[in-house]
Enzyme design. Structure first.
Site, PDB file in Angstrom:
ATOM      1  N   GLU A   1      59.450  66.573  83.523  1.00 13.13           N
ATOM      2  CA  GLU A   1      59.727  66.582  84.961  1.00 13.13           C
ATOM      3  C   GLU A   1      58.522  67.075  85.759  1.00 13.13           C
ATOM      4  O   GLU A   1      57.921  68.089  85.411  1.00 13.13           O
ATOM      5  CB  GLU A   1      60.919  67.511  85.244  1.00 13.13           C
ATOM      6  CG  GLU A   1      61.315  67.572  86.713  1.00 13.13           C
ATOM      7  CD  GLU A   1      62.336  68.677  86.976  1.00 13.13           C
ATOM      8  OE1 GLU A   1      63.520  68.357  87.165  1.00 13.13           O
ATOM      9  OE2 GLU A   1      61.955  69.863  86.961  1.00 13.13           O
TER      10      GLU A   1
ATOM     11  N   TYR B   1      59.480  63.699  93.729  1.00 10.25           N
ATOM     12  CA  TYR B   1      60.105  64.178  92.496  1.00 10.25           C
ATOM     13  C   TYR B   1      60.012  63.054  91.473  1.00 10.25           C
ATOM     14  O   TYR B   1      60.292  61.891  91.790  1.00 10.25           O
ATOM     15  CB  TYR B   1      61.582  64.524  92.755  1.00 10.25           C
ATOM     16  CG  TYR B   1      62.310  64.904  91.483  1.00 10.25           C
ATOM     17  CD1 TYR B   1      62.388  66.231  91.075  1.00 10.25           C
ATOM     18  CD2 TYR B   1      62.875  63.931  90.662  1.00 10.25           C
ATOM     19  CE1 TYR B   1      63.016  66.574  89.889  1.00 10.25           C
ATOM     20  CE2 TYR B   1      63.505  64.262  89.472  1.00 10.25           C
ATOM     21  CZ  TYR B   1      63.569  65.592  89.100  1.00 10.25           C
ATOM     22  OH  TYR B   1      64.190  65.929  87.920  1.00 10.25           O
TER      23      TYR B   1
END
Ligand code: GDP
Ligand code: MN
Length: 387
Positions: free
Chosen positions: A195, A107
């Site tokens: 993101e 992530y």
């Protein structure tokens, strides 16, 4: 403002980030055609929401024929994810992208950090669809490294992040380059979030952004007219869209009392006091300090278009905003659209007498409130069918 994954990937690519190739399809035929470019491909529902994988919006196809079958399932479906709420989102577009063999998922994101007045890199070696779960059960697996807005991203910060998430040494150089691309995109386009989840290490040892999400700061959009082309109003709440056209600060909520208030502070206080009397606001709506009759009318139309609204509470403290302007807006709105729910009005401040007079002589049925608490109490009762 939010954009689709395929648009976010295009932007990231323009900033030098490694993204898989892909095609956008709006029909089953286009999807099958796109799938011919690959041995195996992934079909991805393009809606402004995360959690698509778990909701059935991300599927692997091993042939163009299979891609066509899956595309006909996904296109037009109502995708209900953790983030869409029960009403879901209709899938109008697909991203057909090469299927990649994944070795490990990470992530990686950059977002604003108001406490440090800077940016922050958020990263984890446990990326993928379970990231929210990881945040709850194993928060130390998610690390944060602040970056200065003035200095921008610096290499050693990237080395720190790479080490903390256990990235293999040989991917470090590409990882730092990716963080540099993400930071430049964030700062140059006034983003509020960039993101990548998952960022993957592929089976053949490459770094690749398998998913991408880019949000922009609405307050800076006037500096980026080119970004407006990326807006997809199909994805927006029609009430919020109309509000943005009238420059109203409006956010849909899930309660049943429509609020029309001036000033963000008063709007927050109104929501709190409704809660105190056991009710729930259907929205946050600040008509601002300089609302015109037109604007107030639009605000009223937005509130009345929400079937959940069972009562409306107008709570105005007239300062720069004058009570008579609000009253005129309410009366004009009532002339054009029938007000089918109880209307509680509390006016105070500049031109309050004039405002009350306009309402009183309008012939409308209005529940007058003596003060804010009285108004909230009455609105909560009215929404319950009482009063
Ligand atoms: P989200 O659920 O909306 O965040 O959509 P994602 O794009 O992140 O897809 C969900 C999951 O599908 C990812 O976390 C991956 O595990 C998986 N996935 C997506 N694309 C590929 C791919 O090309 N290959 C493999 N093996 N998995 C993929
Ligand atoms: Mn994802």
């Amino acid at each position: 403002m939010k954009i689709h994954e395929y648009q976010a990937k295009d932007l990231l690519k323009a900033y030098g980030a490694p993204v898989p190739s892909g095609y956008v399809a709006e029909t089953v035929e286009e999807a099958a055609e796109a799938a011919r470019h690959y041995d195996r491909c992934v079909l991805k529902a393009q809606v402004h929401s995360g959690g698509r994988g778990k909701a059935g919006g991300v599927k692997l196809a091993s042939s163009p024929e299979e891609a066509a079958v899956l595309a006909s399932d996904i296109l037009g479906m109502k995708l209900v994810t953790k983030q869409t709420g029960p009403e879901g989102k209709i899938v109008r577009k697909l991203l057909i992208t090469e299927a990649v063999e994944v070795k490990k998922e990470y992530y990686l994101s950059i977002t604003g950090d108001s406490t440090r007045a800077g940016l922050v890199i958020v990263a984890s070696g446990e990326g993928g669809t379970e990231i929210e779960e990881t945040a709850k059960t194993n928060p130390e697996a998610i690390i944060q490294v602040p970056i200065s807005v003035n200095a921008g991203f610096r290499k050693y910060e990237g080395i720190d992040v790479a080490k903390l998430i256990g990235l293999p040494q040989e991917l470090q150089k590409d990882f730092i380059k990716l963080l540099d691309s993400m930071t430049r995109l964030y700062l140059e386009k006034d983003c509020s979030l960039v993101e990548i989840n998952p960022l993957v290490e592929t089976a053949d040892g490459k770094l690749l952004c398998l998913d991408a999400k880019v949000n922009f700061d609405d307050n800076a959009l006037m500096r980026h007219p080119e970004l407006m082309e990326l807006r997809d109003i199909n994805e927006e709440d029609p009430k919020e869209y109309k509000a943005s056209q009238y420059d109203l600060n409006y956010i849909s909520l899930d309660g049943n009392i429509g609020c029309l208030v001036n000033g963000a502070g008063l709007a927050m206080a109104t929501m709190d006091i409704i809660g105190k009397f056991g009710g729930r606001p259907a929205n946050f709506l600040d008509v601002g300090g300089s609302a015109t009759t037109e604007k107030v009318k639009a605000a009223f139309e937005i509130l009345l278009s929400d079937p959940n609204v069972k009562a409306i509470f107008v709570n105005i403290f007239g300062g720069i905003m004058k009570c008579d302007i609000i009253a005129e807006g309410v009366v004009q709105a009532a002339k054009e659209i029938s007000i089918s729910v109880p209307l509680v009005v509390r006016l105070e401040g500049t031109n309050v007498e004039k405002g009350r007079e306009i309402l009183a002589s309008s012939g409308m049925s209005i529940i007058a409130a003596a003060d804010m608490a009285d108004g909230a109490h009455k609105a909560v009762n009215a929404a319950k069918g009482g009063i």
